[in-house]
Each structure stands twice: as structure tokens, then as C-alpha cells.
Design a protein around this motif. Structure first.
Motif, PDB file in Angstrom:
ATOM      1  N   ARG A 270     -22.595 -64.149  63.312  1.00 19.07           N
ATOM      2  CA  ARG A 270     -21.899 -65.444  63.255  1.00 19.07           C
ATOM      3  C   ARG A 270     -22.866 -66.617  63.100  1.00 19.07           C
ATOM      4  O   ARG A 270     -22.560 -67.596  62.429  1.00 19.07           O
ATOM      5  CB  ARG A 270     -21.059 -65.668  64.507  1.00 19.07           C
ATOM      6  CG  ARG A 270     -20.023 -64.596  64.785  1.00 19.07           C
ATOM      7  CD  ARG A 270     -19.072 -64.347  63.624  1.00 19.07           C
ATOM      8  NE  ARG A 270     -17.820 -63.786  64.093  1.00 19.07           N
ATOM      9  CZ  ARG A 270     -17.420 -62.522  63.914  1.00 19.07           C
ATOM     10  NH1 ARG A 270     -18.159 -61.686  63.200  1.00 19.07           N
ATOM     11  NH2 ARG A 270     -16.276 -62.100  64.394  1.00 19.07           N
ATOM     12  N   TYR A 273     -23.777 -67.348  59.604  1.00 21.28           N
ATOM     13  CA  TYR A 273     -22.736 -68.145  58.954  1.00 21.28           C
ATOM     14  C   TYR A 273     -22.872 -69.619  59.366  1.00 21.28           C
ATOM     15  O   TYR A 273     -22.879 -70.520  58.520  1.00 21.28           O
ATOM     16  CB  TYR A 273     -21.347 -67.604  59.332  1.00 21.28           C
ATOM     17  CG  TYR A 273     -20.253 -68.634  59.211  1.00 21.28           C
ATOM     18  CD1 TYR A 273     -19.743 -68.989  57.964  1.00 21.28           C
ATOM     19  CD2 TYR A 273     -19.744 -69.282  60.347  1.00 21.28           C
ATOM     20  CE1 TYR A 273     -18.760 -69.964  57.845  1.00 21.28           C
ATOM     21  CE2 TYR A 273     -18.768 -70.257  60.240  1.00 21.28           C
ATOM     22  CZ  TYR A 273     -18.275 -70.597  58.991  1.00 21.28           C
ATOM     23  OH  TYR A 273     -17.321 -71.563  58.887  1.00 21.28           O
ATOM     24  N   GLY A 311     -14.784 -50.623  60.321  1.00 23.30           N
ATOM     25  CA  GLY A 311     -14.586 -52.027  60.700  1.00 23.30           C
ATOM     26  C   GLY A 311     -15.602 -52.985  60.097  1.00 23.30           C
ATOM     27  O   GLY A 311     -15.792 -54.093  60.593  1.00 23.30           O
ATOM     28  N   GLN A 313     -15.365 -54.683  57.566  1.00 21.70           N
ATOM     29  CA  GLN A 313     -14.739 -55.862  56.958  1.00 21.70           C
ATOM     30  C   GLN A 313     -14.682 -57.060  57.905  1.00 21.70           C
ATOM     31  O   GLN A 313     -14.454 -58.170  57.461  1.00 21.70           O
ATOM     32  CB  GLN A 313     -13.315 -55.514  56.445  1.00 21.70           C
ATOM     33  CG  GLN A 313     -12.307 -55.087  57.508  1.00 21.70           C
ATOM     34  CD  GLN A 313     -12.361 -53.592  57.777  1.00 21.70           C
ATOM     35  OE1 GLN A 313     -13.418 -53.045  58.037  1.00 21.70           O
ATOM     36  NE2 GLN A 313     -11.213 -52.940  57.749  1.00 21.70           N
ATOM     37  N   VAL A 314     -14.865 -56.833  59.219  1.00 18.45           N
ATOM     38  CA  VAL A 314     -14.783 -57.981  60.131  1.00 18.45           C
ATOM     39  C   VAL A 314     -16.165 -58.577  60.446  1.00 18.45           C
ATOM     40  O   VAL A 314     -16.334 -59.303  61.413  1.00 18.45           O
ATOM     41  CB  VAL A 314     -13.996 -57.665  61.436  1.00 18.45           C
ATOM     42  CG1 VAL A 314     -12.543 -57.360  61.104  1.00 18.45           C
ATOM     43  CG2 VAL A 314     -14.636 -56.548  62.240  1.00 18.45           C
ATOM     44  N   HIS A 315     -17.133 -58.264  59.614  1.00 22.07           N
ATOM     45  CA  HIS A 315     -18.435 -58.939  59.714  1.00 22.07           C
ATOM     46  C   HIS A 315     -18.367 -60.212  58.879  1.00 22.07           C
ATOM     47  O   HIS A 315     -17.882 -60.178  57.750  1.00 22.07           O
ATOM     48  CB  HIS A 315     -19.544 -58.037  59.165  1.00 22.07           C
ATOM     49  CG  HIS A 315     -19.838 -56.857  60.039  1.00 22.07           C
ATOM     50  ND1 HIS A 315     -21.099 -56.584  60.501  1.00 22.07           N
ATOM     51  CD2 HIS A 315     -19.041 -55.906  60.567  1.00 22.07           C
ATOM     52  CE1 HIS A 315     -21.069 -55.493  61.264  1.00 22.07           C
ATOM     53  NE2 HIS A 315     -19.822 -55.068  61.307  1.00 22.07           N
ATOM     54  N   GLN A 316     -18.875 -61.308  59.422  1.00 24.32           N
ATOM     55  CA  GLN A 316     -18.882 -62.547  58.651  1.00 24.32           C
ATOM     56  C   GLN A 316     -19.950 -62.492  57.540  1.00 24.32           C
ATOM     57  O   GLN A 316     -19.788 -63.067  56.481  1.00 24.32           O
ATOM     58  CB  GLN A 316     -19.101 -63.746  59.574  1.00 24.32           C
ATOM     59  CG  GLN A 316     -19.033 -65.089  58.892  1.00 24.32           C
ATOM     60  CD  GLN A 316     -17.655 -65.389  58.298  1.00 24.32           C
ATOM     61  OE1 GLN A 316     -16.678 -65.543  59.014  1.00 24.32           O
ATOM     62  NE2 GLN A 316     -17.576 -65.451  56.983  1.00 24.32           N
ATOM     63  N   PHE A 336      -9.476 -55.961  53.012  1.00 21.94           N
ATOM     64  CA  PHE A 336      -8.732 -56.773  53.990  1.00 21.94           C
ATOM     65  C   PHE A 336      -7.259 -56.357  54.115  1.00 21.94           C
ATOM     66  O   PHE A 336      -6.435 -57.129  54.561  1.00 21.94           O
ATOM     67  CB  PHE A 336      -8.851 -58.259  53.627  1.00 21.94           C
ATOM     68  CG  PHE A 336     -10.267 -58.772  53.781  1.00 21.94           C
ATOM     69  CD1 PHE A 336     -10.867 -58.818  55.037  1.00 21.94           C
ATOM     70  CD2 PHE A 336     -11.007 -59.187  52.677  1.00 21.94           C
ATOM     71  CE1 PHE A 336     -12.174 -59.276  55.183  1.00 21.94           C
ATOM     72  CE2 PHE A 336     -12.312 -59.653  52.819  1.00 21.94           C
ATOM     73  CZ  PHE A 336     -12.896 -59.695  54.079  1.00 21.94           C
ATOM     74  N   ALA A 338      -3.960 -54.178  55.585  1.00 22.65           N
ATOM     75  CA  ALA A 338      -3.517 -53.613  56.863  1.00 22.65           C
ATOM     76  C   ALA A 338      -3.578 -52.082  56.792  1.00 22.65           C
ATOM     77  O   ALA A 338      -3.841 -51.522  55.730  1.00 22.65           O
ATOM     78  CB  ALA A 338      -2.101 -54.078  57.162  1.00 22.65           C
ATOM     79  N   ILE A 344      -2.306 -58.695  54.129  1.00 21.11           N
ATOM     80  CA  ILE A 344      -2.277 -59.654  55.241  1.00 21.11           C
ATOM     81  C   ILE A 344      -3.214 -60.825  54.933  1.00 21.11           C
ATOM     82  O   ILE A 344      -3.820 -61.418  55.814  1.00 21.11           O
ATOM     83  CB  ILE A 344      -2.641 -58.990  56.604  1.00 21.11           C
ATOM     84  CG1 ILE A 344      -3.886 -58.123  56.465  1.00 21.11           C
ATOM     85  CG2 ILE A 344      -1.490 -58.181  57.136  1.00 21.11           C
ATOM     86  CD1 ILE A 344      -4.430 -57.595  57.799  1.00 21.11           C
ATOM     87  N   PRO A 347      -9.774 -63.656  54.523  1.00 24.02           N
ATOM     88  CA  PRO A 347     -10.448 -64.832  55.079  1.00 24.02           C
ATOM     89  C   PRO A 347     -10.913 -65.751  53.951  1.00 24.02           C
ATOM     90  O   PRO A 347     -11.191 -65.293  52.847  1.00 24.02           O
ATOM     91  CB  PRO A 347     -11.662 -64.240  55.800  1.00 24.02           C
ATOM     92  CG  PRO A 347     -11.423 -62.770  55.884  1.00 24.02           C
ATOM     93  CD  PRO A 347     -10.531 -62.411  54.761  1.00 24.02           C
ATOM     94  N   GLU A 348     -11.007 -67.023  54.271  1.00 19.53           N
ATOM     95  CA  GLU A 348     -11.555 -67.970  53.306  1.00 19.53           C
ATOM     96  C   GLU A 348     -13.039 -67.668  53.094  1.00 19.53           C
ATOM     97  O   GLU A 348     -13.716 -67.219  54.015  1.00 19.53           O
ATOM     98  CB  GLU A 348     -11.451 -69.386  53.858  1.00 19.53           C
ATOM     99  CG  GLU A 348     -10.182 -70.104  53.478  1.00 19.53           C
ATOM    100  CD  GLU A 348     -10.167 -71.504  54.052  1.00 19.53           C
ATOM    101  OE1 GLU A 348     -11.204 -72.202  53.954  1.00 19.53           O
ATOM    102  OE2 GLU A 348      -9.122 -71.880  54.613  1.00 19.53           O
ATOM    103  N   PHE A 355     -19.658 -64.283  49.644  1.00 25.04           N
ATOM    104  CA  PHE A 355     -18.597 -63.511  50.286  1.00 25.04           C
ATOM    105  C   PHE A 355     -18.034 -62.477  49.317  1.00 25.04           C
ATOM    106  O   PHE A 355     -18.011 -62.701  48.105  1.00 25.04           O
ATOM    107  CB  PHE A 355     -17.492 -64.476  50.747  1.00 25.04           C
ATOM    108  CG  PHE A 355     -16.596 -63.883  51.788  1.00 25.04           C
ATOM    109  CD1 PHE A 355     -17.105 -63.492  53.018  1.00 25.04           C
ATOM    110  CD2 PHE A 355     -15.237 -63.722  51.541  1.00 25.04           C
ATOM    111  CE1 PHE A 355     -16.281 -62.936  53.969  1.00 25.04           C
ATOM    112  CE2 PHE A 355     -14.406 -63.155  52.500  1.00 25.04           C
ATOM    113  CZ  PHE A 355     -14.929 -62.781  53.714  1.00 25.04           C
TER     114      PHE A 355
END
Lengths: 360, 239
Positions: A270, A273, A311, A313-316, A336, A338, A344, A347-348, A355
Motif C-alpha cells: 500500500r 501506491y 488472491g 488480485q487484491v494487491h495494489q 476481478f 466474483a 463486480i 478497482p480504479e 495497473f
């Protein structure tokens, strides 16, 4: 110095890690931010290594973050620890393994205190009995989950589908390893390699084909600092510590960072970022960051697990540049989605940090 | 009389953490907080071993004891086996017992921590819980967390969690019986008493400062202590 002598010295830095039958306790931070890592740990242990790992749904936080933000007294935390030991005892287990480094440090601290002051152990037993009616035996073996993966690193390499090697150049992937402070800085004998030569992640990296990078601020804290992150007014401390590490490792061009603490990968991810948004600065080539992985994620990748099941995909900081180098296959379209494949949103994209998948 | 010193000595972490300091400054050299803040663990250990009550009282009321990040890097390096980080923990505990923590900007933050981490431990059985980590309070978590927070159930399901579910698994609901046990442990061991002291002393301080302090975190005093930074804590402001 004779070889035997060196071997003898290295022996002093080893710890005993149980081989099977683990009572597993989870990490608060890991479950919140990188839940796929715990999922991966259990999949590897149970399905691939055929080990017995038991989780009691009634186990709770050890209160470690409360303890290290000083709102929870030692007496309370040692009794919370005693309760976890009681659940282990009741389930018939003797090998305790924890997903969290703050917890691992707290378990080590409590056991050490009880050794020095046995009356504190008596007090813990009285408190626990009074509060819950439970009794406990102390574990025969306490390990952090990274110790356990370290112990089975060669088996994982043997079963592995991928090696940490650049598929185009054949060169090893250049890895920075970051050990959570509470793994061995307080109680060096409790960690593989102690505080001087923490080997727990190096062993994995080397056996899985990568190259370990040394750099000046290698052992500096990631900057969590408990209250120094949790209170917004203090976060300058937290980001400064991480920045110090990034600036120090950047000239060595690391291709990934590997961590064993639940908090560190989140902060190192984080804050890259945040620094990019604050200063337009990114630490990888062409506007990318340095991907930060947990050891469970890396073990999963080596074994050929789908990156999105792990998981990642949940790294920034996107991990795709690393996956591409190793040649790990993945479907960008599914990143991303579901579980049932439904949309769903996504993220921006950050302003500066590259990104993936890049927007069409 | 050495009342404060005796109270510190009653804390097992103080007994574990202080042997004899030779003032070498190695702890300060390795300390991440000393690099960022106007802070020297060496000075703290030295004050403690002098047993000077006045100086100890000043410490308990100061910002200084709240700068440490409890990384415990000092423990590894002290050539005399001291643990400045443990001494900080003992000082912070006593500061809260006596209500001195409300005398400093950094100390006052304890109420914000009690009303978040402290509340979540008792309410969820976790130190942190994803629905409580709002993107507004955590802008550094970035767009990835905004997306997760917005789709928390779908994302947690995708990542293999048993979010708020029964049985074992990631972020399962901790059974009510287990939550009751935690509360009893907090009652029996002084955890609840600590929480009540943080609340009571903070209420008094909020009144003194003329600020509103209602329940929860959406009020003037909590917002103030959570975000206020005088800018005078860091190295660049050293006298």
C-alpha cells in the motif's frame, strides 16, 4: 575454522519445527487483507503435503495488536494466549502453529515470561479457569506458519510446476526478503537463523530457484509500528519507514519482495501506491511497482495454483510483470470477477502506478 | 519515596526489560522511531535507572513515550540485555492507569485506539474486521481496498473466506460462547478496567478542552485526537 565448527555454529541458529499434526491459529491482519494466503497454506499442507492441520472455530484474536497498542494489559493478553493453548490441549494437539508474526512474538513472550516468573503462569491458569473453566498444557512445539513452509520447502520444489527463473533469460528472479520484526528480533532462538541470519525466507527463495538480494536497510521495520499506523495522525512514521526501505533496495533492481509477516506485505504494497500518489515515484521499471508477495502465495505459485485463487488480485501493486517473467499462466479477464464469474466491477487505476489489466 | 518507580517495577515487563544500561546508545542507533521522531530510547532507559520521580512523572505525561513503534529492534542489539521496548510498554500502561496519557497529544490517541481495536476485539473476536476499515479513514489503502470494501462479501467469497459464516475458516463469525469467554477474560484480568480508565480520563480531558465526546468515533474529540499532528514531533523540529 573447521567445517565442523561452522556447522556447530549454524546449529545454534536452528529451531525445531514439528513435522505433522498442527493446531493452526489464524491472523487478524492476514484474514482481512490477504485471505487467499491462509487458504493457500491449508491447501498446500492438507492436499499437497498430506499433513494433519486442525482449526478450532472458537479460536480468536490473541489480542496482540491491542497489546502492542497498549490498550490491553499483559495479564489479559497472556490469558488470551492461555485460552488458545487450552483449545489446542482439548483437541489433543501439541504442535501449535500460527499464521501471524505479532501472535508468534506474543506466544514467545508469554512462554518466556512464564519461564522466568512461574508465578505469572500460575496467575494465567487461575485467570483462565475463573473466566472460562478451561485448563491447558503448554505446546511442545511453537512455530510460525513460515517455519512450516520452510521445513517443507524442498518437497514443494519437487512437486513444483514453476521455478523462480526468468523464462526468457534463464536468470534467477531477484528477490528482496523482509522478515517481520517480531519473528526473531525479540527471541532470536525462536526463529530459523535467529535475528542475525534469518534464513526462513532465504531457504524458500534459494530452493525455489530465485536469487536473494542484500541491501543496506534489509532489516529495517516496514513501519507498521502499531499506533504509528493505526492512528491517522501518525502515519508519516509508517510511510517513511517503508520509503527508506524502497529507496535502499531500488538500486539493486529487485523483481519482487517476499515477506513472512501478515502486516508487512500490506504496508509494503500500500505504501508503494501512496508514495506514487504523493510524489509520482514508482520503484519498478516503466511505472510498475515491486510486487510484494506472501510466502504462502509464492509457494502456491511454485506449485501451479491459479494466481486469482491465491488472491493476487487484491494487491495494489500488480503482480502481472512477475507472473509474465516466470511464465505463469493466468486469465486477465478473470482477475476481478466474483467466484461465479459474475461482474463486480474493478478497482480504479491509480494515477501513476501502472495497473493491470490495462483499460481498453 | 519511589512511588512511580515501584509501580513500574511491579510490571513484569519492566523487570524483564531493565538490567543495567551503560548508555552506549546502540538502541537509539537501531531505532526506527529515533530516526523519524525527536526521540531517544537511550535517554528513557537512563532516566528510569536514575529512579528520579520527577523525571519519570514528566515522561509519563509526555509525547515521548508514545513515539516507539514496538518493533523491538532494540532488544536484539542491546549489549546488556535490556529491552527499551518493554520499558515503553510498562511506561504506557502506568500512564494510562494514572490518567497521565491525556496530558500529551500522542497519549490522548489511546481513546481512538480503544474505540476501534479495543471495541473490535470484544465485538468481533478479531483485532480488525474488514467492514470497519473505511476507505475514508484509510485513503492509503488505495482503490483496491475501495473496491474490496464495496464488494466485501463477493470478494471474500472469491478468496475462499467463510465471511461471517459458521464453522472454521477465514473471517468466520466467532461463536457467541467464545466472545463471552473473551469478555470474561477481559473482566477477570483487568482489561475492562483499563478500557474504563481510558474512557473516564479522556472524558475529563474532552471537557477540559471544551470538545464534544459522544459514543463511537463520529464526534469532535475522537476526530481531533485521530487526526491532530502539531508537526513538532519529528527530527526537523528538534531544538
Amino acid at each position: 575454522m573447521k567445517i565442523e565448527g561452522k556447522k556447530q555454529i549454524w546449529n545454534d541458529y536452528q529451531k525445531e519445527i514439528a513435522e505433522d499434526h498442527f493446531f493452526y491459529v489464524r491472523s487478524c491482519i492476514r484474514q482481512n487483507f490477504f485471505p487467499g494466503s491462509e487458504k493457500s497454506f491449508l491447501r498446500i499442507m492438507k492436499e499437497e503435503l498430506k499433513k494433519d492441520v486442525y482449526e478450532n472455530p472458537s479460536h480468536t484474536t490473541c489480542s496482540g495488536i491491542g497489546y502492542h497498542t497498549d490498550i490491553v494489559p499483559f495479564e489479559t493478553s497472556m490469558t488470551m494466549v492461555a485460552r488458545q493453548f487450552a483449545l489446542m490441549t482439548e483437541a489433543g494437539y501439541e504442535n501449535f502453529t500460527t499464521s501471524c508474526i505479532t501472535s508468534f512474538g506474543l506466544y514467545s513472550e508469554v512462554l518466556n515470561t512464564w519461564e522466568h516468573e512461574p508465578e505469572m503462569e500460575e496467575k494465567a491458569r487461575e485467570f483462565l479457569y475463573k473466566a472460562t473453566g478451561r485448563e491447558f498444557k503448554k505446546p511442545k512445539n511453537v512455530s510460525h506458519a513460515s517455519d512450516v513452509i520452510y521445513r517443507f520447502r524442498k518437497e514443494i520444489a519437487e512437486k513444483g510446476k514453476y521455478r523462480l527463473v526468468n523464462k526468457l533469460t534463464g536468470e534467477p528472479i531477484r528477490v528482496v526478503e523482509h522478515i517481520g520484526c517480531h519473528y526473531s528480533k525479540m527471541f532470536p532462538s525462536k526463529g530459523v537463523g535467529g535475528a542475525e541470519y534469518p534464513y526462513v525466507l532465504i531457504g524458500m527463495i534459494e530452493d525455489w530457484g530465485g536469487e536473494v538480494i542484500d541491501y543496506p536497510e534489509r532489516r529495517h521495520c516496514c513501519g507498521f509500528g502499531f499506533r504509528q499506523y493505526l492512528v491517522q495522525a501518525n502515519r508519516g512514521f509508517s510511510v517513511s519507514c517503508s520509503k527508506k526501505k524502497f529507496d535502499s533496495m531500488e538500486p539493486y533492481q529487485p523483481e519482487m519482495i517476499l515477506t513472512n509477516c501478515p502486516g508487512c506485505p500490506m504496508f509494503l504494497d500500500r505504501w508503494q501506491y501512496a508514495i506514487s500518489e504523493m510524489e509520482g515515484k514508482t520503484y519498478g521499471p516503466d511505472g510498475t511497482g515491486i510486487p510484494v508477495l506472501t510466502y504462502e502465495e509464492l509457494a502456491g505459485l511454485v506449485l501451479g495454483h491459479d494466481p486469482w485463487d491465491l488472491g493476487l488480485q487484491v494487491h495494489q501493486v500488480p503482480v502481472e510483470p512477475l507472473l509474465d517473467k516466470i511464465g505463469i499462466s493466468y486469465d486477465p479477464e478473470k482477475k476481478f470477477k466474483a467466484a461465479d464469474g459474475s461482474d463486480i466491477g474493478r478497482p480504479e487505476a491509480p494515477v501513476y502506478l501502472k495497473f493491470y489489466p490495462e483499460q481498453a | 519515596m519511589a512511588e512511580l518507580y515501584d509501580k513500574l517495577f511491579a510490571d513484569v515487563r519492566f523487570r524483564e526489560g531493565l538490567t543495567a544500561c551503560l548508555n552506549c546508545g546502540t538502541c537509539t542507533a537501531i531505532c526506527p522511531a529515533a530516526e523519524f521522531y525527536n526521540y531517544q530510547p537511550r535517554k528513557i532507559v537512563d532516566i528510569l535507572q536514575t529512579k528520579d520521580e520527577e523525571q519519570i512523572e514528566a515522561l509519563l505525561k509526555s509525547d515521548t513515550i508514545w513515539y516507539c513503534g514496538e518493533c523491538m529492534s532494540c532488544v536484539t542489539r542491546c549489549p546488556r540485555g535490556n529491552a527499551p521496548g518493554l520499558l515503553i510498554q510498562a511506561l504506557r500502561s502506568l500512564s494510562q492507569e494514572l490518567g497521565y496519557f491525556t496530558e500529551s497529544e500522542k497519549g490522548r490517541q489511546q481513546l481512538a485506539i480503544k474505540r476501534t481495536i479495543g471495541k473490535w476485539i470484544l465485538e468481533y473476536g478479531y483485532c480488525v474486521f474488514p467492514s470497519e476499515i473505511s476507505p475514508e479513514m484509510h485513503p492509503e489503502q488505495g482503490p483496491i481496498w475501495e473496491w474490496e470494501h464495496k464488494n466485501i462479501e463477493a470478494v471474500m467469497h472469491r478468496l475462499g473466506a467463510n465471511y461471517k459464516g459458521t464453522g472454521p475458516g477465514i473471517l468466520r463469525k466467532i461463536p457467541d460462547e467464545a466472545l463471552d469467554e473473551i469478555k470474561k477474560i477481559f473482566e477477570v484480568t483487568g482489561g475492562i478496567e483499563r478500557f474504563e480508565k481510558i474512557e473516564a480520563f479522556s472524558k475529563k480531558k474532552a471537557e477540559e478542552m471544551g470538545m464534544k465526546l459522544e459514543d463511537g468515533i463520529d464526534n469532535e474529540y475522537i476526530k481531533h485526537i485521530y487526526t491532530t499532528n502539531s508537526g513538532k514531533h519529528t527530527k526537523t523540529h528538534e531544538d
